[in-house]
Design an enzyme around this catalytic site. Structure first.
Site, PDB file in Angstrom:
ATOM      1  N   ASP A  51       0.821  -1.212   0.000  1.00  0.00           N
ATOM      2  CA  ASP A  51       0.000   0.000   0.000  1.00  0.00           C
ATOM      3  C   ASP A  51       0.858   1.267   0.000  1.00  0.00           C
ATOM      4  O   ASP A  51       0.507   2.263  -0.628  1.00  0.00           O
ATOM      5  CB  ASP A  51      -0.932   0.009   1.213  1.00  0.00           C
ATOM      6  CG  ASP A  51      -2.109  -0.937   1.025  1.00  0.00           C
ATOM      7  OD1 ASP A  51      -2.575  -1.085  -0.130  1.00  0.00           O
ATOM      8  OD2 ASP A  51      -2.559  -1.526   2.015  1.00  0.00           O
ATOM      9  N   GLY A  52       1.987   1.213   0.708  1.00  0.00           N
ATOM     10  CA  GLY A  52       2.887   2.379   0.736  1.00  0.00           C
ATOM     11  C   GLY A  52       3.387   2.694  -0.667  1.00  0.00           C
ATOM     12  O   GLY A  52       3.422   3.858  -1.081  1.00  0.00           O
ATOM     13  N   GLU A 126      -5.337  10.133   4.017  1.00  0.00           N
ATOM     14  CA  GLU A 126      -5.692  11.087   5.059  1.00  0.00           C
ATOM     15  C   GLU A 126      -4.823  12.348   5.023  1.00  0.00           C
ATOM     16  O   GLU A 126      -3.775  12.380   4.389  1.00  0.00           O
ATOM     17  CB  GLU A 126      -5.567  10.455   6.451  1.00  0.00           C
ATOM     18  CG  GLU A 126      -4.172  10.314   7.030  1.00  0.00           C
ATOM     19  CD  GLU A 126      -3.379   9.125   6.527  1.00  0.00           C
ATOM     20  OE1 GLU A 126      -2.401   9.364   5.787  1.00  0.00           O
ATOM     21  OE2 GLU A 126      -3.701   7.976   6.830  1.00  0.00           O
ATOM     22  N   ASP A 154      -2.627  15.843  20.601  1.00  0.00           N
ATOM     23  CA  ASP A 154      -1.525  15.692  19.640  1.00  0.00           C
ATOM     24  C   ASP A 154      -1.881  16.262  18.276  1.00  0.00           C
ATOM     25  O   ASP A 154      -0.996  16.704  17.539  1.00  0.00           O
ATOM     26  CB  ASP A 154      -1.172  14.206  19.467  1.00  0.00           C
ATOM     27  CG  ASP A 154      -0.287  13.695  20.600  1.00  0.00           C
ATOM     28  OD1 ASP A 154      -0.090  14.445  21.581  1.00  0.00           O
ATOM     29  OD2 ASP A 154       0.188  12.549  20.505  1.00  0.00           O
ATOM     30  N   THR A 165      -8.820   2.407   7.006  1.00  0.00           N
ATOM     31  CA  THR A 165      -8.190   1.190   7.526  1.00  0.00           C
ATOM     32  C   THR A 165      -6.700   1.379   7.821  1.00  0.00           C
ATOM     33  O   THR A 165      -6.027   0.427   8.203  1.00  0.00           O
ATOM     34  CB  THR A 165      -8.351   0.045   6.499  1.00  0.00           C
ATOM     35  OG1 THR A 165      -7.976   0.533   5.203  1.00  0.00           O
ATOM     36  CG2 THR A 165      -9.790  -0.452   6.454  1.00  0.00           C
ATOM     37  N   TYR A 167      -3.882   4.609   9.270  1.00  0.00           N
ATOM     38  CA  TYR A 167      -3.591   5.320  10.523  1.00  0.00           C
ATOM     39  C   TYR A 167      -4.884   5.560  11.318  1.00  0.00           C
ATOM     40  O   TYR A 167      -4.929   5.403  12.542  1.00  0.00           O
ATOM     41  CB  TYR A 167      -2.896   6.642  10.165  1.00  0.00           C
ATOM     42  CG  TYR A 167      -2.212   7.388  11.282  1.00  0.00           C
ATOM     43  CD1 TYR A 167      -2.167   6.908  12.589  1.00  0.00           C
ATOM     44  CD2 TYR A 167      -1.576   8.609  11.012  1.00  0.00           C
ATOM     45  CE1 TYR A 167      -1.516   7.626  13.591  1.00  0.00           C
ATOM     46  CE2 TYR A 167      -0.929   9.321  12.002  1.00  0.00           C
ATOM     47  CZ  TYR A 167      -0.905   8.832  13.294  1.00  0.00           C
ATOM     48  OH  TYR A 167      -0.265   9.545  14.269  1.00  0.00           O
ATOM     49  N   ALA A 189      -4.945  11.528  20.429  1.00  0.00           N
ATOM     50  CA  ALA A 189      -4.701  11.759  21.854  1.00  0.00           C
ATOM     51  C   ALA A 189      -5.367  13.041  22.361  1.00  0.00           C
ATOM     52  O   ALA A 189      -4.686  13.963  22.829  1.00  0.00           O
ATOM     53  CB  ALA A 189      -3.189  11.761  22.146  1.00  0.00           C
TER      54      ALA A 189
HETATM   55  P1  NAP Z   1       4.577   3.134   6.574  1.00  0.00           P
HETATM   56  O1  NAP Z   1       4.780   3.816   7.866  1.00  0.00           O
HETATM   57  O2  NAP Z   1       5.701   2.442   5.912  1.00  0.00           O
HETATM   58  O3  NAP Z   1       3.390   2.040   6.706  1.00  0.00           O
HETATM   59  C1  NAP Z   1       2.176   2.229   7.269  1.00  0.00           C
HETATM   60  C2  NAP Z   1       1.339   0.933   7.184  1.00  0.00           C
HETATM   61  O4  NAP Z   1       0.019   1.281   6.762  1.00  0.00           O
HETATM   62  C3  NAP Z   1       1.840  -0.102   6.187  1.00  0.00           C
HETATM   63  O5  NAP Z   1       1.672  -1.387   6.756  1.00  0.00           O
HETATM   64  C4  NAP Z   1       0.938   0.100   4.993  1.00  0.00           C
HETATM   65  O6  NAP Z   1       0.788  -1.059   4.207  1.00  0.00           O
HETATM   66  C5  NAP Z   1      -0.358   0.417   5.683  1.00  0.00           C
HETATM   67  N1  NAP Z   1      -1.361   1.123   4.879  1.00  0.00           N
HETATM   68  C6  NAP Z   1      -1.197   2.183   4.048  1.00  0.00           C
HETATM   69  N2  NAP Z   1      -2.374   2.556   3.510  1.00  0.00           N
HETATM   70  C7  NAP Z   1      -3.295   1.704   4.007  1.00  0.00           C
HETATM   71  C8  NAP Z   1      -4.700   1.586   3.832  1.00  0.00           C
HETATM   72  N3  NAP Z   1      -5.390   2.436   3.048  1.00  0.00           N
HETATM   73  N4  NAP Z   1      -5.360   0.609   4.512  1.00  0.00           N
HETATM   74  C9  NAP Z   1      -4.690  -0.245   5.308  1.00  0.00           C
HETATM   75  N5  NAP Z   1      -3.357  -0.187   5.535  1.00  0.00           N
HETATM   76  C10 NAP Z   1      -2.682   0.790   4.883  1.00  0.00           C
HETATM   77  O7  NAP Z   1       3.993   4.240   5.584  1.00  0.00           O
HETATM   78  P2  NAP Z   1       3.596   4.085   4.073  1.00  0.00           P
HETATM   79  O8  NAP Z   1       3.666   2.643   3.685  1.00  0.00           O
HETATM   80  O9  NAP Z   1       4.356   5.113   3.287  1.00  0.00           O
HETATM   81  O10 NAP Z   1       2.052   4.527   4.140  1.00  0.00           O
HETATM   82  C11 NAP Z   1       1.686   5.835   4.547  1.00  0.00           C
HETATM   83  C12 NAP Z   1       0.522   5.647   5.467  1.00  0.00           C
HETATM   84  O11 NAP Z   1       0.982   5.132   6.697  1.00  0.00           O
HETATM   85  C13 NAP Z   1      -0.210   6.898   5.871  1.00  0.00           C
HETATM   86  O12 NAP Z   1      -1.137   7.302   4.890  1.00  0.00           O
HETATM   87  C14 NAP Z   1      -0.867   6.462   7.173  1.00  0.00           C
HETATM   88  O13 NAP Z   1      -2.205   6.040   6.975  1.00  0.00           O
HETATM   89  C15 NAP Z   1      -0.060   5.267   7.622  1.00  0.00           C
HETATM   90  N6  NAP Z   1       0.448   5.477   8.987  1.00  0.00           N
HETATM   91  C16 NAP Z   1      -0.010   4.640   9.953  1.00  0.00           C
HETATM   92  C17 NAP Z   1       0.354   4.850  11.281  1.00  0.00           C
HETATM   93  C18 NAP Z   1      -0.207   3.962  12.326  1.00  0.00           C
HETATM   94  O14 NAP Z   1      -0.988   3.053  11.984  1.00  0.00           O
HETATM   95  N7  NAP Z   1       0.116   4.186  13.598  1.00  0.00           N
HETATM   96  C19 NAP Z   1       1.212   5.905  11.621  1.00  0.00           C
HETATM   97  C20 NAP Z   1       1.675   6.725  10.586  1.00  0.00           C
HETATM   98  C21 NAP Z   1       1.271   6.505   9.266  1.00  0.00           C
HETATM   99  P3  NAP Z   1       2.029  -1.672   3.393  1.00  0.00           P
HETATM  100  O15 NAP Z   1       2.795  -2.457   4.400  1.00  0.00           O
HETATM  101  O16 NAP Z   1       1.347  -2.560   2.389  1.00  0.00           O
HETATM  102  O17 NAP Z   1       2.812  -0.542   2.796  1.00  0.00           O
HETATM  103 MN    MN Z   2       4.976   0.796   3.803  1.00  0.00          MN
END
Ligand code: NAP
Ligand code: MN
Length: 268
Positions: A51-52, A126, A154, A165, A167, A189
């Site tokens: 997804d990333g 988002e 925060d 689904t 963050y 938070a």
């Molecule tokens: P990353 O920090 O490397 O990975 C974030 C995780 O979120 C990865 O496991 C990614 O899947 C998954 N993901 C991304 N979009 C998703 C979706 N629409 N539905 C379900 N899971 C999803 O960052 P990144 O891969 O560049 O992705 C950026 C996204 O990270 C941001 O848009 C944000 O939503 C998310 N994020 C999540 C958190 C948290 O959950 N605490 C914190 C910061 C950011 P893959 O492993 O397949 O890449």
């Molecule tokens: Mn990723």
């Protein structure tokens, strides 16, 4: 002549690079022209990764108007549709039009600085509004210009259905079926004491309403706007408006795609 141009993007894992090589060969054998650079004239964009990687492709192509499909070499892959072992089936389904187009809505933040400049950021997952370096932000929140609350905590996150689904879910937000056109505002938070009062749960906004955010004096100089993980720092924010954007992402989905099946497989 029929357009035969397909763009392929990939992350750098061995599995993705192998998949790219094999897919490129299969497509070239069938008369397609495959390039690794974005072209406005492409009939299809294929993204190999998780997804990333999908998010990075969408941003690097500036939210393309042509259909996009993902080949999943990452974890579950909410955006990713095709398994690397199913490339032949994918090509056959694609050529025989056995697919639907899923329209994913996006969210846009417009930042107005004190000197009157406007900056825009679009997110497929988002928009996050936080303080930088980390500290408690105080934000005056309005919905369609009606003052609602002073948020302390925060920060806040505004998720699309597709981003619900990601963050958003980690923060306790709800999973939203992408057929619904709405924005979910999720607090990060939130403080709730005798001094500060904020909503502790997510709120849902219909497509036509916008969220207004005015930072309190000490907050306005140090803000981060994060769209799909891409962070921009602002030092003089007067106001932020967040609303659904007119830009849509057109995701190609094969016949057996089911959003809730993906949800079940990822979370249960
Ligand atoms: P990353 O920090 O490397 O990975 C974030 C995780 O979120 C990865 O496991 C990614 O899947 C998954 N993901 C991304 N979009 C998703 C979706 N629409 N539905 C379900 N899971 C999803 O960052 P990144 O891969 O560049 O992705 C950026 C996204 O990270 C941001 O848009 C944000 O939503 C998310 N994020 C999540 C958190 C948290 O959950 N605490 C914190 C910061 C950011 P893959 O492993 O397949 O890449
Ligand atoms: Mn990723």
């Amino acid at each position: 002549m029929e357009n035969k141009l397909i763009n392929i993007f990939t992350n750098n894992t061995n599995r993705s690079l192998d998949t790219k090589e094999s897919l490129t060969k299969k497509l070239t054998d069938r008369g397609y022209t495959v390039t690794g650079e974005f072209s406005q004239n492409a009939r299809l964009i294929i993204c190999i990764g998780g997804d990333g990687a999908f998010l990075k492709t969408i941003h690097s192509c500036s939210f393309p108007s042509c259909p996009v499909i993902g080949v999943n070499t990452g974890h579950l892959g909410f955006f990713q549709e095709v398994r690397p072992e199913d490339l032949d089936k994918f090509i056959a389904d694609y050529e025989n039009q056995r697919f639907t187009i899923q329209e994913l809505s996006t969210v846009m933040a417009t930042i107005t600085t004190r000197d009157g400049h406007h900056y825009q950021h679009i997110g497929l997952n988002e928009i996050v509004i936080q303080g930088r370096p980390s500290y408690t932000v105080h934000l005056y929140i309005s919905i369609d210009d009606v003052p609602i609350e002073k948020f302390s905590g925060d920060g806040i996150l505004v998720a699309t259905p597709a981003g619900s689904t990601a963050y958003n879910y980690s923060l306790g937000g709800s999973i939203v079926d992408p057929r619904l056109k709405l924005l979910q505002v999720t607090p990060i938070a939130p403080m709730n004491t005798t001094a500060y009062r904020s909503f502790t749960s997510s709120i849902l906004l219909p497509a036509e309403l916008s969220l207004g955010v005015i930072p309190e004096k000490e907050t306005e100089n140090r803000m981060a706007i994060i769209n799909d993980g891409i962070e921009t720092i602002y030092s003089d924010v007067a106001e932020i408006k967040v609303k659904m954007s007119d830009t849509a992402v057109h995701l190609l989905r094969l016949k057996d795609y089911d959003f809730w099946n993906k949800v079940k497989n990822k979370f249960l």
